[in-house]
Design an enzyme around this catalytic site. Sequence first.
Site, PDB file in Angstrom:
ATOM      1  N   HIS A 252      -0.028  22.594  62.064  1.00 55.82           N
ATOM      2  CA  HIS A 252       0.753  23.165  62.622  1.00 55.82           C
ATOM      3  C   HIS A 252       1.877  24.182  62.147  1.00 55.82           C
ATOM      4  CE1 HIS A 252      -2.473  22.467  65.709  1.00 55.82           C
ATOM      5  NE2 HIS A 252      -2.324  21.203  65.516  1.00 55.82           N
TER       6      HIS A 252
HETATM    7  C1  BDR Z   1       2.533  21.732  68.177  1.00 56.53           C
HETATM    8  O1  BDR Z   1       3.111  21.050  68.635  1.00 56.53           O
HETATM    9  C2  BDR Z   1       3.478  20.193  68.758  1.00 56.53           C
HETATM   10  O2  BDR Z   1       3.409  18.861  69.148  1.00 56.53           O
HETATM   11  C3  BDR Z   1       3.417  19.956  66.740  1.00 56.53           C
HETATM   12  O3  BDR Z   1       4.629  19.772  66.288  1.00 56.53           O
HETATM   13  C4  BDR Z   1       3.287  21.827  67.453  1.00 56.53           C
HETATM   14  O4  BDR Z   1       4.468  22.328  67.043  1.00 56.53           O
HETATM   15  C5  BDR Z   1       0.924  21.829  68.442  1.00 56.53           C
HETATM   16  O5  BDR Z   1       0.157  22.660  69.555  1.00 56.53           O
END
Ligand code: BDR
Length: 320
Positions: A252
């Site tokens: 992500h």
């Molecule tokens: C996002 O949620 C967090 O747990 C991760 O770091 C990322 O930014 C993904 O949904």
Amino acid sequence: MRAATNSIVTSSPRKLIFDCDPGVDDAVALLLAFSSPELDLLGVTTVAGNVSAALTARNACIVREIAGATGVPVIAGCTKPLVREPVEAGHFHGVSGLGSLPVFTPQRGAEIGHAVEFLIETLREAAPGEITLVVTGPMTNVAAALQSQPGIAVAIREIVVMGGARSEGGNITASAEYNIYADPHAAKVVVESGCPLVMFGLDVTHQVRATPARIAALRALGSSRALAAAQLLQFSTDLPENGPREQGAPLHDPCPIAWLLAPEAFEFRACHIDIETQSKLTLGHTAVEFRPQPGRVMHARWGVRADAARVFALLEERLR
Ligand code: BDR
Ligand code: CA
């Protein structure tokens, strides 16, 4: 409120503040940012999110030390969301927030001062459109700064966000992605600020997967930063919550940084974005509207396609 405009000032390297909640994928994004001379990282601001605010600040300092980027200040920020109770995501990031990466007390800690003050002061002193904000956690710090001093928006070139979900559905509820769900009221302030937005939601980050082969390629580079990235990604890919191991965990948070360095690796559609803050069932949903709305300026771009091979090639190039 600021009318959406394109960049006003472009300088090379790009002046950037990176607001995050490390977090294993935030940590990989930080390693990429620290390793990229095209980015003039003015500061890393941290926020409560995946783990507590104390841990996210410490983790940013640990990653800074691994990257040897000790000149970049880390400034700790908000300890809880604007309105709602905190929702952590330790099950995705481990107790420390850094998965299985060994944690240590960094030689240099966070600066004295608060992330919101840092944002306000830095933006106040900047020229119009001079500063890019990357946000890969709940948007509490940025929203608090904009609420306190709306005039600072003029200094923002664009806000580049990992957050939200449309076609893919949510990853914490049926319709909400974690970063928006964790502070929907902050996300609402940010999307309504009128600043140009570049959004990397799950629709695009789910296309960029840390497969075992990609992790092995990073590990083979052998540098401290590549080994750290491989260990962080291995932790995510081993989690059953992230799906079958062969498919790899979604990458992500590195996506926004990768886009700044290799924009050709992503495709977008212009849109309006609204954030659900009322409904219990769909709290934190990102309503992405591609159809023009009378009287409304489209100031957001929604990520729809990613070239995962290009993103991992970039990671390898920078972390070697
Ligand atoms: C996002 O949620 C967090 O747990 C991760 O770091 C990322 O930014 C993904 O949904
Ligand atoms: Ca994050």
